[in-house]
Design an enzyme around this catalytic site. Structure first.
Site, PDB file in Angstrom:
ATOM      1  N   GLY A  97     -10.607   1.339 -15.540  1.00  0.00           N
ATOM      2  CA  GLY A  97     -11.565   0.336 -15.026  1.00  0.00           C
ATOM      3  C   GLY A  97     -11.244   0.941 -13.318  1.00  0.00           C
ATOM      4  O   GLY A  97     -10.712   1.537 -13.056  1.00  0.00           O
TER       5      GLY A  97
ATOM      6  N   CYS B 162      -6.975 -11.405  -5.371  1.00  0.00           N
ATOM      7  CA  CYS B 162      -6.981 -10.225  -3.977  1.00  0.00           C
ATOM      8  C   CYS B 162      -7.326 -11.153  -2.740  1.00  0.00           C
ATOM      9  O   CYS B 162      -6.658 -10.957  -1.537  1.00  0.00           O
ATOM     10  CB  CYS B 162      -8.163  -9.485  -4.228  1.00  0.00           C
TER      11      CYS B 162
ATOM     12  N   HIS C 270     -12.568  -7.297   1.442  1.00  0.00           N
ATOM     13  CA  HIS C 270     -12.940  -9.012   1.703  1.00  0.00           C
ATOM     14  C   HIS C 270     -12.543  -9.210   3.052  1.00  0.00           C
ATOM     15  O   HIS C 270     -11.738  -8.969   3.587  1.00  0.00           O
ATOM     16  CB  HIS C 270     -12.114 -10.034   0.785  1.00  0.00           C
TER      17      HIS C 270
END
Length: 337
Positions: A13, A131, A238
């Protein structure tokens, strides 16, 4: 130096592949290396440290048969709930990137710059935080120690990579005018105030994760925290607006110096020269960037921060690898399992 048997679960992934990259960069003392995934990916190959590895199908004997010392999991909550306890029973220390174990009182939730000593409390499983929480607490920890935080208001601007390849693809395809498949609305040219699912109180699960995880990591259940999390049309990294209220007065110069001394923090704060953290610059890096540092003049002891970090690296893979490095450096794995 002792070498360790290390495994990555969910190696194919987005986060799993970043695990491999960060492990290569940080040069952990690896003896045997294994990559595990579901039956769909078993038999495929991955390159690590210049060597080709066959992806093995994850099963209940994977950790015992291969005598795995440390396993980095990024294969979803269901896989973690099933296989992490099996791995721990085999003597493996699991570092899990899903949300499955984060709020379990028996499982440490760790950001090494903040609460590495909690690793010593592990019973075979260590949780990697969300996260968006990771970068926030890296910035907040030195301030909490210096001035004691009373209240936090989070507003996040989260990259599509936080939703995996599906999110990434939605933005790429959306820019070409194609409809979304991952998100409930188009993300290209849009902001979606909806990450994870909605709860009865009107908050999303992502927002509650940030609230609960911040309290656990900072060891302070008294913290008053609210959050609004938003998906934005950015591929990587982010960004977060964080408003903080302290119990104590502070001098702005001292506060900035306190942030500068924080582990893993880079200050980018010179508005007159248009210098401030930006997602495009944080991508591919491991640090947490802090800027737009200014007093909140609407309250007595408040400050505003703009905090940016790569959500796949520091927000997932690097944080997990840092935990593994701490485990190795402090030699807390038994020689004879």
């Amino acid at each position: 130096m002792r070498k360790y048997n290390i495994a990555v679960v969910g190696a194919t992934g987005m986060v799993g592949r970043t695990f491999l990259k960060v492990l290569e960069e940080r040069k952990l003392p690896i003896n045997n290396f294994y990559v595990f995934a579901s039956s769909r990916s078993a038999g495929s190959t991955l390159t690590f440290n210049g060597q080709e590895y066959t992806v093995l199908e994850l099963n209940e004997n994977s950790f015992k048969d291969h005598q795995v010392d440390i396993a980095l999991f990024s294969a979803g909550g269901g896989t973690s709930l099933k296989y992490a306890p099996i791995a721990a029973e085999s003597g493996t220390i699991v570092i899990d990137n899903s949300s499955a174990w984060r709020m379990d009182p028996e499982v440490p939730l760790v950001v090494p710059e903040v609460n590495a000593q909690d690793i010593l409390k592990n019973k075979g499983i260590i949780a990697n935080p969300n996260c968006s929480t990771i970068q926030a607490v890296v910035a907040l920890n030195p301030l909490h120690k210096a001035y004691h935080i009373k209240r936090i208001v989070y507003t996040t601007f989260q990259a599509v990579s936080g939703a995996g390849m599906g999110g990434y693809t939605d933005l790429k395809e959306g820019l070409q005018g194609n409809p979304p498949k991952k998100f409930p609305h188009p993300i290209a040219g849009n902001c979606i105030p909806h990450i994870d699912y909605f709860l009865e109180n009107g908050y999303t699960k992502e927002e509650i994760k940030m609230i609960e995880e911040t309290r656990k990591i900072l060891h302070d259940q008294s913290l008053k925290i609210t959050a609004t999390t938003v998906r934005v049309p950015v591929f990587d990294s982010h960004s977060e607006s964080i408003n903080v209220e302290f119990d104590r007065p502070f001098d702005m110069e001292d506060l900035v110096d306190t942030l500068k001394s924080g582990e893993g923090i880079v200050i980018e704060d010179n508005p007159s020269k248009e210098i401030y953290p930006m997602a495009i610059n944080a991508a591919g890096k491991d640090e947490v960037f802090v800027g737009r540092i200014r007093r909140d003049e609407s309250i007595e002891n408040g400050v505003n921060l703009w905090v940016v970090s790569d959500n796949i690296r520091k927000g997932a893979a690097t944080n997990a690898v840092q935990i593994a490095q701490w485990i190795i450096a402090n030699d807390i794995i038994q020689e004879n399992k």
